[in-house]
Design a protein around this motif. Structure first.
Motif, PDB file in Angstrom:
ATOM      1  N   UNK A 171       0.819  -1.216   0.000  1.00 27.47           N
ATOM      2  CA  UNK A 171       0.000   0.000   0.000  1.00 27.47           C
ATOM      3  C   UNK A 171       0.851   1.264   0.000  1.00 27.47           C
ATOM      4  N   UNK A 172       1.982   1.229   0.696  1.00 22.32           N
ATOM      5  CA  UNK A 172       2.807   2.425   0.862  1.00 22.32           C
ATOM      6  C   UNK A 172       4.183   2.186   0.236  1.00 22.32           C
ATOM      7  N   UNK A 173       4.350   2.699  -0.959  1.00 23.13           N
ATOM      8  CA  UNK A 173       5.547   2.411  -1.749  1.00 23.13           C
ATOM      9  C   UNK A 173       6.806   3.063  -1.197  1.00 23.13           C
ATOM     10  N   UNK A 174       6.647   4.071  -0.300  1.00 22.61           N
ATOM     11  CA  UNK A 174       7.842   4.728   0.236  1.00 22.61           C
ATOM     12  C   UNK A 174       8.719   3.757   1.023  1.00 22.61           C
ATOM     13  N   UNK A 175       8.120   2.670   1.515  1.00 19.52           N
ATOM     14  CA  UNK A 175       8.925   1.699   2.259  1.00 19.52           C
ATOM     15  C   UNK A 175       9.973   1.039   1.367  1.00 19.52           C
ATOM     16  N   UNK A 176       9.749   1.073   0.059  1.00 22.99           N
ATOM     17  CA  UNK A 176      10.681   0.456  -0.892  1.00 22.99           C
ATOM     18  C   UNK A 176      11.710   1.447  -1.429  1.00 22.99           C
ATOM     19  N   UNK A 177      11.400   2.744  -1.322  1.00 20.92           N
ATOM     20  CA  UNK A 177      12.252   3.749  -1.954  1.00 20.92           C
ATOM     21  C   UNK A 177      13.537   4.008  -1.181  1.00 20.92           C
ATOM     22  N   UNK A 178      13.485   3.847   0.134  1.00 23.13           N
ATOM     23  CA  UNK A 178      14.659   4.112   0.963  1.00 23.13           C
ATOM     24  C   UNK A 178      15.485   2.838   1.065  1.00 23.13           C
ATOM     25  N   UNK A 179      16.587   2.794   0.354  1.00 19.49           N
ATOM     26  CA  UNK A 179      17.350   1.554   0.220  1.00 19.49           C
ATOM     27  C   UNK A 179      18.258   1.261   1.411  1.00 19.49           C
TER      28      UNK A 179
ATOM     29  N   UNK B 228      17.871  -2.186  16.201  1.00  9.98           N
ATOM     30  CA  UNK B 228      16.880  -1.434  15.427  1.00  9.98           C
ATOM     31  C   UNK B 228      16.902   0.015  15.887  1.00  9.98           C
ATOM     32  N   UNK B 229      16.507   0.918  14.989  1.00 12.84           N
ATOM     33  CA  UNK B 229      16.644   2.347  15.234  1.00 12.84           C
ATOM     34  C   UNK B 229      15.330   3.080  15.003  1.00 12.84           C
ATOM     35  N   UNK B 230      15.087   4.100  15.827  1.00 12.85           N
ATOM     36  CA  UNK B 230      14.005   5.041  15.573  1.00 12.85           C
ATOM     37  C   UNK B 230      14.539   6.064  14.575  1.00 12.85           C
ATOM     38  N   UNK B 231      13.798   6.268  13.481  1.00 16.53           N
ATOM     39  CA  UNK B 231      14.263   7.161  12.421  1.00 16.53           C
ATOM     40  C   UNK B 231      13.144   8.107  11.996  1.00 16.53           C
ATOM     41  N   UNK B 232      13.535   9.187  11.335  1.00 12.51           N
ATOM     42  CA  UNK B 232      12.623  10.077  10.626  1.00 12.51           C
ATOM     43  C   UNK B 232      12.922   9.949   9.137  1.00 12.51           C
ATOM     44  N   UNK B 233      11.888   9.754   8.332  1.00 11.27           N
ATOM     45  CA  UNK B 233      12.071   9.627   6.891  1.00 11.27           C
ATOM     46  C   UNK B 233      11.467  10.838   6.202  1.00 11.27           C
ATOM     47  N   UNK B 234      12.303  11.643   5.563  1.00 13.48           N
ATOM     48  CA  UNK B 234      11.830  12.836   4.866  1.00 13.48           C
ATOM     49  C   UNK B 234      11.169  12.463   3.542  1.00 13.48           C
ATOM     50  N   UNK B 235      10.441  13.415   2.978  1.00 14.80           N
ATOM     51  CA  UNK B 235       9.738  13.170   1.718  1.00 14.80           C
ATOM     52  C   UNK B 235      10.689  12.816   0.579  1.00 14.80           C
ATOM     53  N   UNK B 236      11.924  13.314   0.658  1.00 13.10           N
ATOM     54  CA  UNK B 236      12.891  13.023  -0.404  1.00 13.10           C
ATOM     55  C   UNK B 236      13.623  11.701  -0.185  1.00 13.10           C
ATOM     56  N   UNK B 237      13.231  10.966   0.875  1.00 13.25           N
ATOM     57  CA  UNK B 237      13.851   9.678   1.153  1.00 13.25           C
ATOM     58  C   UNK B 237      15.027   9.731   2.103  1.00 13.25           C
ATOM     59  N   UNK B 238      15.417  10.935   2.521  1.00 15.75           N
ATOM     60  CA  UNK B 238      16.502  11.064   3.493  1.00 15.75           C
ATOM     61  C   UNK B 238      16.058  10.512   4.845  1.00 15.75           C
ATOM     62  N   UNK B 239      16.911   9.717   5.465  1.00 12.38           N
ATOM     63  CA  UNK B 239      16.588   9.107   6.753  1.00 12.38           C
ATOM     64  C   UNK B 239      17.513   9.671   7.829  1.00 12.38           C
ATOM     65  N   UNK B 240      16.911  10.161   8.912  1.00 12.66           N
ATOM     66  CA  UNK B 240      17.664  10.685  10.047  1.00 12.66           C
ATOM     67  C   UNK B 240      17.439   9.782  11.250  1.00 12.66           C
TER      68      UNK B 240
END
Length: 222
Positions: free
Chosen positions: A66-74, A103-115
């Motif tokens: 359902x949520x394709x962003x899970x695949x975009x962040x490699x 495992x890590x708590x992260x923030x995923x930006x709209x451009x795919x950047x993960x913090x």
């Protein structure tokens, strides 16, 4: 993983796992996956009581589709998505070959950047146990205290003397650490530790709720 404990807390008659073909879909794009993750998926990955009704959505096969962003962040493999999408929990791609990685708590930006915000737990299995118990407390138990309760150090000390503390925690999830308590596994208190500890309690049955309310309902401020 303490599957017997999860079965008791969630009142599960039998676990339902993913097939190897479904697991192939889940791991698409990753050369290897942790043995612990494979074991969880195979044992109980499609168990609706565990993964379909939580406050914070688990990244199941249906969620991935359902949520394709899970695949975009490699660089990360997602495990959980906070209910407003503010935070996620993920495994670093570099750790996917480990048997039971951190495992890590992260923030995923709209451009795919993960913090990365911080480590949620030093192993996937410990995180899964802690978060599944926490999710049961906040979204799966029918009977719950309506208020957030604020505790001081003396209050927490009293609770430590009354309830049993689970050996599982979640770190950096809206607090420094989430502690989890019970009396009979039919009721759960969570306490978010930090500058101002707070939490609440809930129970699967009305009888269990009245009992935990009797034991600790007068502790803390509402």
């Amino acid at each position: 993983m303490d599957y017997a404990l999860l079965q008791k807390i969630y009142n599960i008659k039998s676990f339902v796992g993913y097939t190897d073909e479904e697991i192939k879909g889940l791991r698409a794009g990753f050369e290897s996956i942790p043995h612990t993750l494979y074991e969880i998926w195979k044992k109980c990955g499609k168990t609706s009581e565990l993964f379909d009704h939580s406050n914070d959505p688990w990244v199941t096969l249906d969620f991935q589709r359902r949520y394709k962003w899970t695949r975009k962040t490699k660089g990360y493999f997602y495990i959980l998505n906070e209910n407003q999408g503010v935070y996620q929990v993920a495994i670093r791609r570099a750790d996917m070959a480990e048997d039971d990685p951190p495992v890590y708590v992260v923030e995923t930006d709209d451009d795919g950047t993960v913090n990365e915000i911080g480590q949620a737990e030093n192993s996937l299995s410990a995180f899964m146990m802690g978060m599944l118990i926490y999710e049961a407390a906040i979204s799966c138990f029918e009977f719950c205290a309506e208020d957030i309760i604020w505790y001081d150090d003396g209050d927490v000390e009293k609770i430590d003397g009354i309830l049993n503390k689970y050996p599982y925690h979640v770190y950096n999830w809206y607090s420094d650490r989430i502690d989890l308590y019970t009396k009979t596994d039919e009721e759960i208190l969570f306490v978010m530790q930090g500058d101002s500890p707070n939490g609440t309690y809930s129970a699967r049955t009305e009888t269990a709720y009245h009992e935990i309310d009797r034991l600790i309902g007068g502790i803390g401020e509402r």
